[in-house]
Motif scaffolding. Structure first.
Motif, short mmCIF file in Angstrom:
data_model
loop_
_atom_site.label_atom_id
_atom_site.label_comp_id
_atom_site.label_asym_id
_atom_site.label_seq_id
_atom_site.Cartn_x
_atom_site.Cartn_y
_atom_site.Cartn_z
N THR A 1 0.86 -1.18 0.00
CA THR A 1 0.00 0.00 0.00
C THR A 1 0.90 1.23 0.00
N PRO A 2 0.38 2.41 -0.30
CA PRO A 2 1.22 3.61 -0.29
C PRO A 2 1.89 3.87 1.05
N SER A 3 1.19 3.66 2.16
CA SER A 3 1.81 3.94 3.45
C SER A 3 2.92 2.94 3.75
N ARG A 4 2.74 1.68 3.40
CA ARG A 4 3.81 0.70 3.59
C ARG A 4 5.03 1.07 2.74
N TYR A 5 4.74 1.57 1.56
CA TYR A 5 5.84 1.95 0.66
C TYR A 5 6.67 3.09 1.25
N VAL A 6 6.00 4.13 1.77
CA VAL A 6 6.73 5.24 2.37
C VAL A 6 7.55 4.75 3.57
N GLU A 7 6.99 3.84 4.34
CA GLU A 7 7.72 3.29 5.49
C GLU A 7 8.98 2.58 5.02
N ALA A 8 8.88 1.86 3.90
CA ALA A 8 10.06 1.17 3.37
C ALA A 8 11.11 2.16 2.87
N LYS A 9 10.67 3.23 2.22
CA LYS A 9 11.61 4.24 1.75
C LYS A 9 12.30 4.94 2.93
N GLN A 10 11.56 5.15 3.99
CA GLN A 10 12.13 5.81 5.17
C GLN A 10 13.27 4.98 5.76
N LYS A 11 13.17 3.66 5.67
CA LYS A 11 14.18 2.78 6.24
C LYS A 11 15.47 2.76 5.42
N GLU A 12 15.43 3.29 4.20
CA GLU A 12 16.63 3.33 3.37
C GLU A 12 17.41 4.60 3.72
N THR A 13 18.02 4.57 4.88
CA THR A 13 18.60 5.78 5.48
C THR A 13 19.84 6.29 4.75
N MET A 14 20.45 5.47 3.92
CA MET A 14 21.64 5.91 3.21
C MET A 14 21.32 6.63 1.91
N VAL A 15 20.06 6.62 1.51
CA VAL A 15 19.67 7.28 0.26
C VAL A 15 19.47 8.77 0.51
N LYS A 16 20.01 9.60 -0.37
CA LYS A 16 19.79 11.04 -0.29
C LYS A 16 18.90 11.47 -1.46
N TRP A 17 18.01 12.40 -1.16
CA TRP A 17 16.95 12.74 -2.10
C TRP A 17 17.12 14.14 -2.66
N PRO A 18 16.76 14.32 -3.94
CA PRO A 18 16.76 15.67 -4.50
C PRO A 18 15.64 16.50 -3.87
N ALA B 1 25.78 17.20 5.61
CA ALA B 1 25.42 16.48 6.83
C ALA B 1 23.91 16.53 6.97
N PRO B 2 23.34 15.68 7.79
CA PRO B 2 21.89 15.72 7.97
C PRO B 2 21.42 17.12 8.33
N GLY B 3 20.30 17.52 7.74
CA GLY B 3 19.79 18.86 7.96
C GLY B 3 19.33 19.07 9.39
#
Length: 971
Positions: free
Chosen positions: A314-331, A933-935
């Protein structure tokens, strides 16, 4: 939406190389259906499966079969959006079905995303309407299921606004926002740069706290369907999964290989190992088992293959999975997604104006709805009728309703629903008003719905069949105001007096605007209109009576067709040839050339560069220069009120007005020449603007626009006019170092200040004779009559063309402090005082609040249960707009409602159903690619939860509260 609106943009196969991540790609299968709340068919036709000669769609069966399919397999999930349909279905279900659905929701197998009454448009709606329709759906979901959606799902709107990201996502409590349509050039760049998902920080005023994780859908190909070849709807032709080796056409390997290739291609356009595939599209899953049968087998065999992982999600599960990818940096993205184009010469900027009378009816109904909620909440009266109006207004925010992109009979249905909703709300509002009057009135109250065309039976009767008509004039703003109220009258021997005191107020008799309606007849409109200068208390009413006075004639104002100058204490307006030519600001001692005139663009029917034509969605003139001025089918009234700092222009387009402004042959917008016409009001000034203008985002943040420029990519312009047009919900301005000219509009329109330096254009009407090929299947040629779609699926148009009437308010000032004037004017234009007429008496005056600080405003006041009010208060100035009013403001609730005992204050999220603490808890700190560094931690606003207290509002911040009172609220 179906048809050519589902166009896909295909890019080179370089993306089939696969992602750089070492971990296997994990594919989240999100099953969904996109159910338009009206478009080619009405909302009820879509729900009940009627009128399938136009489009096959049957939402009732979608929900039936989805629930049945989910019950058959615990692994399956489904995502649903439009509560206008779901509530219809829910009301028809028995106890057993309701219990099953509640179990599915509790277990996360049926997830609601967005959760509003519809998937609203993002260009035309006022921000208050976006909030209201979202609240309506969210309240149902909380009441029935105890859930509040965690993600936004704006798949189909034709461009995306800063307000959607900052307010209707982050401030609602959404952790992610997903949508399909972005400009084709932007899309290509995001595919190449692996930027199909990003952090959207859309509001400079609200800052990082209002950012939201955002992503494209439809395998990042510009829409919201499944990958090519994997459309398993019952009526689709894509190859199904045949996994029985004992039968012919066994295709597991080819189907798995094709799916893996599609997944790797998609993964290579974003970051991280998780991707989401949107498996579904318009009105799909009518036979849900067909979809789920094939997806079950596809998931099984792809996982057995082992190259990637795939599972229902589901969309919420997907966002939770993306959140766990802590090494990814986003534009990071900080601008909006307007205007949208799906190819060269194909700018979807025409719908910003399409169907102007529906847009204005929606905006007018919105203001009435706010007033109706205030009146009934403060009397603790019934709200069932208001709920009907809320639902009708919620439907009207759909991205094919207020956008003006539905078929004609559907447009009629939207208007009919609004009219019915208003009529059902009137008795409750009247009853509540009588409560507020005390013993002053025992008669019902009514509205004059056609005052804008000089029709009001109760006021026109004074001097003919009655001597007196009284009215309560309600001010929906939380600050006192002085206004001119217009009353159509039939006598000149009249006065307006304050109720109870009988003290006369200043009046003036003027010639009425023409009363010819869209039905092409006089219909008994008044020849004269009485202007009454009235003073109103904050959030309350004043009572007045219009009465006949023997031997006393109201002072008259003559029409000044050939005036060279009109002026008051603040402004001087100069004219040349009957049209405005210069504005002088007396307060700031400055003048600018300001030449106003009316023109029309000839709509393109295609040319050698492109076959694209102008239509309901797309604006494409056949050349960049407008045709010279219009004929007698456009006229206007310009008014400068005493003490006003702005000029009011009331225009009528599509109707003859003999004796006013133009002398060409009379008539409607011409159709006999076969030329489509896009009518604009142009203001030409001597301001040096360097190709820059500023347009509003749904009435909130002002966004800088530049000619032939997009902040997010190196933009290639193909339409120098249409490609520089933007949605104007409330306001547009241009400025030089010394002067700023602001235009305010009473409804959403297409506009620009970027095409030519120093010029503003506002498109007010469109009459077109070609369909632009985006699915609606008919030209935007609104007429008095349309043949029955049952008898004639093409819906032939005939009779006179549509007449529209509206207002533009102009304000001139210094850029450094002019917001202190035009921001409050914007509120006044939206929330005009509402007169309620009665044959009885009215009370003198009543107010329920003290004045707010100058930069705050009440935007919602509604009943939320016994002795409980929902209150939204908004800071109305953006960061940097004014040296004082842009500063944070403090509010003391004890001061707000004097004399009333507030027992508790709880701050809620913008949708009203979850606490502000929960909204803050949901915020995610996303790593950004440009940060070493993290914001800094996201700014978090401490919520209010006490019996009394002082609350602070930052620039453009909206805060929502539930107030409980120790006694009956305000009777």
């Amino acid at each position: 939406m179906a048809g050519l609106r589902k166009m896909r943009i295909l890019w080179p196969l370089v993306f089939l190389l696969g992602p750089v991540e070492a971990d296997p790609v994990e594919v989240h299968i999100v099953c969904h259906t996109h159910d338009d709340v009206g478009w080619l068919k009405t909302v009820d036709e879509y729900y009940s499966g009627q009128n399938n000669s136009i489009q096959h769609a049957y939402v009732h069966m979608i929900l039936d079969t989805v629930v049945q399919s989910l019950a058959m397999n615990r692994n399956r999930t489904f995502t649903y959006v439009e509560q206008a349909f779901f509530v219809r279905w829910w009301r028809q279900q028995d106890a057993a079905t309701r219990a099953l659905v509640k179990t599915l929701v509790k277990e996360g197998r049926l997830e609601f995303t967005n959760g509003g009454w519809c998937m609203h448009d993002e260009a035309a709606p006022h921000y208050i309407d976006m909030i209201d329709q979202t609240t309506l759906g969210h309240k149902f979901l909380m009441d029935e299921f105890g859930v509040a959606p965690r993600t936004g799902w704006q798949l189909d709107p034709f461009g995306h606004s800063a307000t959607q990201a900052a307010l209707l996502s982050a401030e609602v409590g959404f952790q992610g926002l997903f949508f399909g349509r972005i400009d084709y050039q932007d899309l290509q760049l995001r595919q190449q740069d692996r930027a199909a998902e990003f952090i959207w920080r859309a509001s400079p005023s609200l800052g990082p706290a209002a950012q939201v994780f955002s992503g494209l859908t439809g395998s990042y190909h510009g829409n919201y369907g499944p990958p090519d070849g994997f459309q398993f709807d019952v009526n689709n032709l894509d190859e199904t999964i045949q996994d029985d080796p004992n039968l012919e056409d066994y295709n597991v390997k080819s189907r798995v290989d094709g799916f893996v290739a599609a997944a790797l291609a998609q993964a290579n356009m974003t970051r991280g190992k998780n991707i989401m595939m949107t498996m579904g599209s318009d009105f799909q899953y009518e036979d849900a088992l067909t979809w789920f049968y094939n997806l079950d087998r596809l998931i099984q065999h792809v996982n057995e293959d082992g190259r990637i992982k795939v599972f229902y999600s589901t969309p919420s599960r997907y966002v939770e999975a993306k959140q766990k990818e802590t090494m990814v940096k986003w534009p990071l993205k900080e601008d909006d997604f307007f205007p949208y184009a799906d190819g060269p010469h194909k700018f979807w900027t025409g719908y910003f104006t399409s169907r102007p009378t529906l847009k204005r009816y929606i905006r007018d109904t919105s203001a009435f709805f706010q007033v109706a909620k205030q009146i009934t909440a403060l009397a603790e009266s019934g709200t069932q009728g208001l709920e009907h109006l809320a639902e009708a207004l919620g439907v009207a925010q759909h991205h094919d309703a207020v956008s003006g992109t539905a078929k004609q009979h559907v447009t009629f249905d939207y208007a009919k629903r609004l009219a019915r909703g208003r009529s059902l709300a009137y008795p409750e509002v009247s009853k509540a008003l009588k409560t507020h009057m005390g013993k002053a009135s025992v008669q019902d109250f009514t509205l004059c719905e056609l005052r804008n065309v000089s029709l009001c039976a109760l006021t026109q009767a004074v001097g003919r069949s009655t001597n007196r008509t009284c009215f309560a004039l309600w001010n929906g703003l939380a600050r006192p105001r002085e206004e001119l109220i217009e009353l159509p009258v039939s006598s000149k021997n009249l006065e307006v007096v304050q109720a109870e005191t009988n003290e006369a107020v200043p009046i003036q008799l003027v010639r009425s605007l023409p009363s010819v309606t869209n039905y092409g007849s006089d219909a008994g409109g008044a020849k004269d209109t009485l202007l009454a200068e009235v003073k109103l208390p904050p959030l309350g009413f004043s009572g007045f009576c219009l009465q006949q006075v023997e031997g006393k004639t109201a002072p008259e104002s003559q029409l000044m067709k050939d005036a060279e100058l009109i002026e008051n204490e603040n402004l001087a307006i100069h004219f040349a040839g009957g049209m405005m030519s210069k504005i002088t600001d007396k307060v700031n001692n400055m003048s600018i050339r300001a030449e106003q005139n009316w023109f029309w663009y000839n709509a393109s029917v295609g040319n050698a560069e492109s076959s694209q034509v102008s239509g309901a969605y797309i604006f494409r003139p056949n050349r960049s220069q407008v045709v010279t001025s219009v004929g007698s089918w456009v006229h206007q009234r310009l008014r400068l009120a005493k003490k006003a700092s702005h000029v009011e222009i009331t225009y009528t387009v599509g109707q003859e007005c003999p004796g006013l402004r133009f002398a060409d042959p009379p008539g409607e917008i011409p159709a006999d020449d076969g030329l489509g016409k896009e009518i604009v009001s142009r203001f030409s000034t001597d301001l040096q603007t360097a190709g820059t203008c500023f347009s509003d985002s749904n009435g909130r943040e002002m966004l800088q626009r530049k000619r032939d420029f997009r902040p997010s990519w190196d933009f290639n312009q193909t339409e120098e006019v249409a490609g520089n047009y933007y949605p104007i919900a409330t306001s547009l301005f241009i400025r030089s170092q010394q002067s700023q000219l602001t235009v305010l509009t009473d409804t959403s329109q297409a506009g620009t200040g970027c095409v030519r330096d120093g010029e503003i254009e506002m498109m007010v009407h469109r009459r077109l004779f070609k369909d632009d090929g985006r699915g609606v299947g008919e030209p935007l040629n609104e007429t008095q009559f349309v043949t029955s779609y049952v008898e004639d699926p093409k819906g032939q148009h005939y009779g006179p063309g549509l007449v529209t009437r509206g207002q533009h308010w102009l304000h001139l000032g210094r850029p450094s402090n002019t917001a202190k004037s035009w921001r409050p004017l914007m509120d006044r234009l939206y929330m005009a005082p509402v007169p309620f007429f009665t044959a009885g008496e009215v009370a003198f005056r009543k107010s329920w609040t003290n004045w707010l600080p100058k930069n705050l405003e009440v935007i919602s006041l509604a009943s939320w249960g016994p002795k409980t009010l929902l209150l939204r208060i908004a800071h109305q100035f953006g960061v940097g707009e004014d040296p004082e009013l842009s500063k944070p403001a403090k509010l003391n609730f004890e001061f707000l409602f004097p004399g009333h005992s507030i027992t508790s204050i709880e701050e809620r999220g913008l949708g009203g159903t979850i606490s502000k603490d929960e909204v803050e808890h949901r915020r995610i700190q996303w790593p950004l690619e440009d940060e070493a560094a993290p914001g800094a931690p996201l700014g978090r606003m401490r919520s209010a939860r006490s019996t009394v207290g002082v609350v602070t509002f930052g620039p453009l911040q909206i805060r929502t509260f539930l107030l409980q009172f120790g006694e009956a609220v305000f009777i």
